[in-house]
Write a protein that holds these residues in place. Sequence first.
Motif, PDB file in Angstrom:
ATOM      1  N   ASP A   1       0.631  -1.316  -0.114  1.00 51.32           N
ATOM      2  CA  ASP A   1      -0.037   0.067  -0.031  1.00 51.32           C
ATOM      3  C   ASP A   1       1.076   1.256  -0.025  1.00 51.32           C
ATOM      4  O   ASP A   1       1.837   1.409   0.883  1.00 51.32           O
ATOM      5  CB  ASP A   1      -0.879  -0.008   1.013  1.00 51.32           C
ATOM      6  CG  ASP A   1      -2.021  -1.183   1.271  1.00 51.32           C
ATOM      7  OD1 ASP A   1      -2.995  -0.901   0.246  1.00 51.32           O
ATOM      8  OD2 ASP A   1      -1.911  -2.094   1.582  1.00 51.32           O
TER       9      ASP A   1
ATOM     10  N   ALA B   1       0.753   0.002  -4.882  1.00 57.24           N
ATOM     11  CA  ALA B   1      -0.646   0.342  -4.842  1.00 57.24           C
ATOM     12  C   ALA B   1      -1.144   1.875  -4.413  1.00 57.24           C
ATOM     13  O   ALA B   1      -0.599   1.997  -3.220  1.00 57.24           O
ATOM     14  CB  ALA B   1      -1.685  -0.678  -4.246  1.00 57.24           C
TER      15      ALA B   1
ATOM     16  N   ARG C   1      -6.154  -1.374  -5.143  1.00 53.59           N
ATOM     17  CA  ARG C   1      -5.611  -2.399  -6.007  1.00 53.59           C
ATOM     18  C   ARG C   1      -4.284  -1.698  -6.503  1.00 53.59           C
ATOM     19  O   ARG C   1      -4.145  -0.652  -6.368  1.00 53.59           O
ATOM     20  CB  ARG C   1      -6.543  -2.399  -7.110  1.00 53.59           C
ATOM     21  CG  ARG C   1      -7.874  -2.923  -6.877  1.00 53.59           C
ATOM     22  CD  ARG C   1      -7.678  -4.533  -6.627  1.00 53.59           C
ATOM     23  NE  ARG C   1      -9.212  -4.981  -6.141  1.00 53.59           N
ATOM     24  CZ  ARG C   1      -9.616  -5.201  -5.176  1.00 53.59           C
ATOM     25  NH1 ARG C   1      -9.211  -4.508  -3.992  1.00 53.59           N
ATOM     26  NH2 ARG C   1     -10.852  -5.779  -5.093  1.00 53.59           N
TER      27      ARG C   1
ATOM     28  N   GLU D   1      -4.178 -11.016  -4.030  1.00 52.86           N
ATOM     29  CA  GLU D   1      -5.385 -10.811  -4.756  1.00 52.86           C
ATOM     30  C   GLU D   1      -5.366  -9.277  -5.136  1.00 52.86           C
ATOM     31  O   GLU D   1      -5.759  -9.195  -6.604  1.00 52.86           O
ATOM     32  CB  GLU D   1      -6.626 -10.994  -3.889  1.00 52.86           C
ATOM     33  CG  GLU D   1      -7.904 -10.851  -4.714  1.00 52.86           C
ATOM     34  CD  GLU D   1      -9.079 -10.994  -3.559  1.00 52.86           C
ATOM     35  OE1 GLU D   1     -10.131 -10.400  -3.871  1.00 52.86           O
ATOM     36  OE2 GLU D   1      -8.883 -11.394  -2.452  1.00 52.86           O
ATOM     37  N   TYR D   2      -5.049  -8.553  -4.347  1.00 52.47           N
ATOM     38  CA  TYR D   2      -5.284  -7.120  -4.881  1.00 52.47           C
ATOM     39  C   TYR D   2      -4.254  -6.578  -5.773  1.00 52.47           C
ATOM     40  O   TYR D   2      -4.551  -5.531  -6.543  1.00 52.47           O
ATOM     41  CB  TYR D   2      -5.316  -6.086  -3.651  1.00 52.47           C
ATOM     42  CG  TYR D   2      -6.476  -6.414  -2.594  1.00 52.47           C
ATOM     43  CD1 TYR D   2      -7.322  -6.925  -2.940  1.00 52.47           C
ATOM     44  CD2 TYR D   2      -6.830  -5.241  -1.553  1.00 52.47           C
ATOM     45  CE1 TYR D   2      -8.499  -7.222  -2.001  1.00 52.47           C
ATOM     46  CE2 TYR D   2      -7.919  -5.398  -0.628  1.00 52.47           C
ATOM     47  CZ  TYR D   2      -8.631  -6.411  -0.890  1.00 52.47           C
ATOM     48  OH  TYR D   2      -9.776  -6.698  -0.110  1.00 52.47           O
ATOM     49  N   GLY D   3      -3.162  -7.259  -5.656  1.00 52.90           N
ATOM     50  CA  GLY D   3      -2.098  -6.801  -6.506  1.00 52.90           C
ATOM     51  C   GLY D   3      -2.083  -7.518  -7.876  1.00 52.90           C
ATOM     52  O   GLY D   3      -1.622  -7.194  -8.808  1.00 52.90           O
ATOM     53  N   GLY D   4      -3.131  -8.680  -8.127  1.00 57.34           N
ATOM     54  CA  GLY D   4      -2.857  -9.501  -9.350  1.00 57.34           C
ATOM     55  C   GLY D   4      -1.534  -9.996  -9.552  1.00 57.34           C
ATOM     56  O   GLY D   4      -0.932 -10.184 -10.725  1.00 57.34           O
TER      57      GLY D   4
END
Length: 272
Positions: free
Chosen positions: A32, A36, A46, A78-81
């Motif tokens: 973060d 992101a 994301r 997940e949030y980073g792909g």
Amino acid sequence: MNPLPSLTAGGAAGLDAIRADPSRAVLGFDFDGTLAPIVDDPAAARAHPGAAPVLARLAPRVGALVIVTGRPAAVAVEYGGFAGIDGLVVLGQYGRERWDSGELTVPEPPPGVAEARAKLPEILRVSGAPAEAYVEDKGLALAVHTRRCAEPQVALDRLRGILGALAERTGLVVEPGRFVLELRPPGMDKGMALRSFVAERDGGRPSALLFAGDDLGDLAAFDAVDELRAAGVPGVKLCSGSAEVAELAGRADLVVDGPAGVVAFLETLLST
């Protein structure tokens, strides 16, 4: 020639070492604020759209890629792909969790977390905390955010002593961040997680170490870079700059403009 004229001498030496022997270099990142953008709702965060692609291109060229985050490891993936990036390791909850090649290792939370979880709502209510202050449950830690409050810093300062007292009663520690106070178990920080990860590779002596961060919790990782530098391992401290936190910029070898700047920096690394 150095294409980054604002890079410190120590950072330039670290960058040169990465370029000279990338196959033994370790590149570490916060999530973060670094990979992101910071958003009001942590669940809506994301990764920058260029983050996963540039990391995927770097992965086969460097010794190791690691993300060290206060988030649960699976959430950052997940949030980073990041799920499809071979060779990427994610150390979540300041290193207590590990995601590696699709395998997730998560320890049992200490009892103090459950006690704090049960007491927090009532503590926030009786303390007169703004209704916009909210709790993010990370499983092994609890984060109280004030970003949505009309005066987020005032709300944060008001809660600091109250949450500090709760942490003391429950055997936890308070980790401050960008309009957030996190209650988490003691004994692990990003510096410890980074040192442990580096120790797994090349006898703890990679060709170079880079860490990119944006917030107060990343200072411990910068300390780890400095310690390894003192032991002869070249290093780079990269700051994802913001108007909210100045402490990291003062310690960094290079400051870039947020996650977009981090991605652009990594693109230049790939092009050399």
